[in-house]
Design a protein around this motif. Sequence first.
Motif, mmCIF file in Angstrom:
data_model
loop_
_atom_site.group_PDB
_atom_site.id
_atom_site.type_symbol
_atom_site.label_atom_id
_atom_site.label_comp_id
_atom_site.label_asym_id
_atom_site.label_seq_id
_atom_site.Cartn_x
_atom_site.Cartn_y
_atom_site.Cartn_z
ATOM 1 N N LYS A 2 83.392 46.777 42.209
ATOM 2 C CA LYS A 2 83.110 46.706 43.638
ATOM 3 C C LYS A 2 84.381 46.918 44.459
ATOM 4 O O LYS A 2 84.339 47.507 45.537
ATOM 5 C CB LYS A 2 82.451 45.380 43.999
ATOM 6 C CG LYS A 2 81.017 45.279 43.567
ATOM 7 C CD LYS A 2 80.397 43.990 44.025
ATOM 8 C CE LYS A 2 78.957 43.911 43.565
ATOM 9 N NZ LYS A 2 78.289 42.703 44.050
ATOM 10 N N ARG A 6 84.821 49.720 47.273
ATOM 11 C CA ARG A 6 85.228 49.361 48.641
ATOM 12 C C ARG A 6 86.487 50.120 49.061
ATOM 13 O O ARG A 6 86.596 50.593 50.193
ATOM 14 C CB ARG A 6 85.457 47.858 48.754
ATOM 15 C CG ARG A 6 84.206 47.123 49.178
ATOM 16 C CD ARG A 6 84.506 45.680 49.584
ATOM 17 N NE ARG A 6 83.585 44.840 48.845
ATOM 18 C CZ ARG A 6 83.898 44.001 47.877
ATOM 19 N NH1 ARG A 6 85.154 43.796 47.560
ATOM 20 N NH2 ARG A 6 82.985 43.307 47.249
ATOM 21 N N LYS A 76 66.952 53.025 46.590
ATOM 22 C CA LYS A 76 67.298 52.240 47.783
ATOM 23 C C LYS A 76 66.686 50.847 47.694
ATOM 24 O O LYS A 76 67.332 49.853 48.028
ATOM 25 C CB LYS A 76 66.796 52.935 49.053
ATOM 26 C CG LYS A 76 67.624 54.109 49.497
ATOM 27 C CD LYS A 76 67.016 54.745 50.736
ATOM 28 C CE LYS A 76 67.712 55.992 51.162
ATOM 29 N NZ LYS A 76 68.969 55.795 51.869
ATOM 30 N N PHE A 79 68.643 48.781 44.942
ATOM 31 C CA PHE A 79 70.004 48.365 45.274
ATOM 32 C C PHE A 79 70.091 47.554 46.565
ATOM 33 O O PHE A 79 70.992 46.741 46.715
ATOM 34 C CB PHE A 79 70.933 49.590 45.355
ATOM 35 C CG PHE A 79 71.274 50.148 44.010
ATOM 36 C CD1 PHE A 79 72.246 49.564 43.223
ATOM 37 C CD2 PHE A 79 70.605 51.263 43.521
ATOM 38 C CE1 PHE A 79 72.566 50.067 41.974
ATOM 39 C CE2 PHE A 79 70.910 51.786 42.269
ATOM 40 C CZ PHE A 79 71.884 51.189 41.500
ATOM 41 N N GLU A 80 69.215 47.793 47.512
ATOM 42 C CA GLU A 80 69.173 47.064 48.786
ATOM 43 C C GLU A 80 70.544 46.943 49.457
ATOM 44 O O GLU A 80 70.910 45.895 49.981
ATOM 45 C CB GLU A 80 68.562 45.672 48.601
ATOM 46 C CG GLU A 80 67.116 45.683 48.209
ATOM 47 C CD GLU A 80 66.505 44.294 48.163
ATOM 48 O OE1 GLU A 80 67.236 43.290 48.313
ATOM 49 O OE2 GLU A 80 65.294 44.213 47.962
ATOM 50 N N ARG A 81 71.283 48.013 49.479
ATOM 51 C CA ARG A 81 72.600 47.999 50.120
ATOM 52 C C ARG A 81 72.437 48.200 51.623
ATOM 53 O O ARG A 81 71.797 49.142 52.074
ATOM 54 C CB ARG A 81 73.480 49.104 49.554
ATOM 55 C CG ARG A 81 74.900 49.053 50.084
ATOM 56 C CD ARG A 81 75.763 50.121 49.459
ATOM 57 N NE ARG A 81 77.162 49.895 49.777
ATOM 58 C CZ ARG A 81 78.121 50.759 49.500
ATOM 59 N NH1 ARG A 81 77.828 51.899 48.893
ATOM 60 N NH2 ARG A 81 79.371 50.484 49.808
ATOM 61 N N PHE A 97 67.375 51.163 53.449
ATOM 62 C CA PHE A 97 68.666 50.763 52.898
ATOM 63 C C PHE A 97 69.575 51.985 52.771
ATOM 64 O O PHE A 97 69.155 53.117 53.001
ATOM 65 C CB PHE A 97 68.474 50.080 51.546
ATOM 66 C CG PHE A 97 67.778 48.749 51.644
ATOM 67 C CD1 PHE A 97 68.403 47.663 52.232
ATOM 68 C CD2 PHE A 97 66.483 48.579 51.158
ATOM 69 C CE1 PHE A 97 67.773 46.436 52.335
ATOM 70 C CE2 PHE A 97 65.838 47.360 51.247
ATOM 71 C CZ PHE A 97 66.487 46.290 51.840
ATOM 72 N N SER A 98 70.801 51.744 52.381
ATOM 73 C CA SER A 98 71.841 52.755 52.444
ATOM 74 C C SER A 98 72.068 53.546 51.154
ATOM 75 O O SER A 98 72.399 54.723 51.206
ATOM 76 C CB SER A 98 73.146 52.067 52.855
ATOM 77 O OG SER A 98 74.158 52.985 53.083
ATOM 78 N N PHE A 99 71.913 52.926 50.012
ATOM 79 C CA PHE A 99 72.329 53.545 48.742
ATOM 80 C C PHE A 99 71.150 53.984 47.911
ATOM 81 O O PHE A 99 70.285 53.158 47.620
ATOM 82 C CB PHE A 99 73.153 52.550 47.929
ATOM 83 C CG PHE A 99 73.695 53.111 46.645
ATOM 84 C CD1 PHE A 99 74.921 53.740 46.632
ATOM 85 C CD2 PHE A 99 72.980 53.016 45.465
ATOM 86 C CE1 PHE A 99 75.432 54.258 45.442
ATOM 87 C CE2 PHE A 99 73.478 53.521 44.277
ATOM 88 C CZ PHE A 99 74.710 54.147 44.278
ATOM 89 N N HIS A 152 77.825 54.656 53.801
ATOM 90 C CA HIS A 152 79.138 54.499 53.180
ATOM 91 C C HIS A 152 79.416 55.784 52.395
ATOM 92 O O HIS A 152 78.488 56.426 51.906
ATOM 93 C CB HIS A 152 79.133 53.314 52.213
ATOM 94 C CG HIS A 152 78.736 52.017 52.844
ATOM 95 N ND1 HIS A 152 79.599 51.269 53.617
ATOM 96 C CD2 HIS A 152 77.566 51.329 52.811
ATOM 97 C CE1 HIS A 152 78.981 50.176 54.024
ATOM 98 N NE2 HIS A 152 77.741 50.197 53.558
ATOM 99 N N ASP A 155 77.646 56.018 49.144
ATOM 100 C CA ASP A 155 76.218 56.362 49.260
ATOM 101 C C ASP A 155 76.037 57.871 49.225
ATOM 102 O O ASP A 155 75.133 58.396 48.568
ATOM 103 C CB ASP A 155 75.617 55.859 50.583
ATOM 104 C CG ASP A 155 75.737 54.373 50.800
ATOM 105 O OD1 ASP A 155 75.869 53.622 49.812
ATOM 106 O OD2 ASP A 155 75.690 53.949 51.973
#
Length: 177
Positions: A2, A6, A76, A79-81, A97-99, A152, A155
């Motif tokens: 992670k 990041r 999505k 992962f629920e990002r 969600f994003s990913f 991100h 993503d």
Amino acid sequence: MKTIIRRFDSTIVEWVRHIPRSWDPFFLSVTHLGDPIVVVLISVVVGLWAFVQTNIRLVISAAVVPATLAVGAVLKLLFERARPVGDFSHLLKLDTFSFPSGHSSGSMVAYGLLAFLVWKLVPAPYGYVLAVILICVPLVVGISRVYLSVHHPSDVLAGWLLGLIALGIIIFVVRPL
């Protein structure tokens, strides 16, 4: 892991933040080239053309495009990002969600399929030039998603990878032409 993601995301976001705000209209427009409705429309047009040509492999290839979007939608949910918060979130009406980035995966497989078809079917050098232009579309769409702060960078990278995998299945397994 992670921490690496990041760090990657923050490095790319810093780079994208240096793009002047005068590019807002361009990125707000180009991001729509990856909208699911546009991507599905491309697959429908290719599928109808393939059907008229009685090319069942190309019909199957066209069906892989919306299937890729469906796989991305399932990912999505798994992962629920959360999406990044940005200036354009309210304008683009985001409720998923994003990913991974669906715009990135969808544009990669749809415009990649078009690039493959153009490269194979349009005489050189025009086919090559059009193929290069079509391959640039998903790259610019992906950058637009980060520029607009709706994804991100990781993503987008994952979306491109998903689209490339789908495109590889089309070209090397289905073999539409």
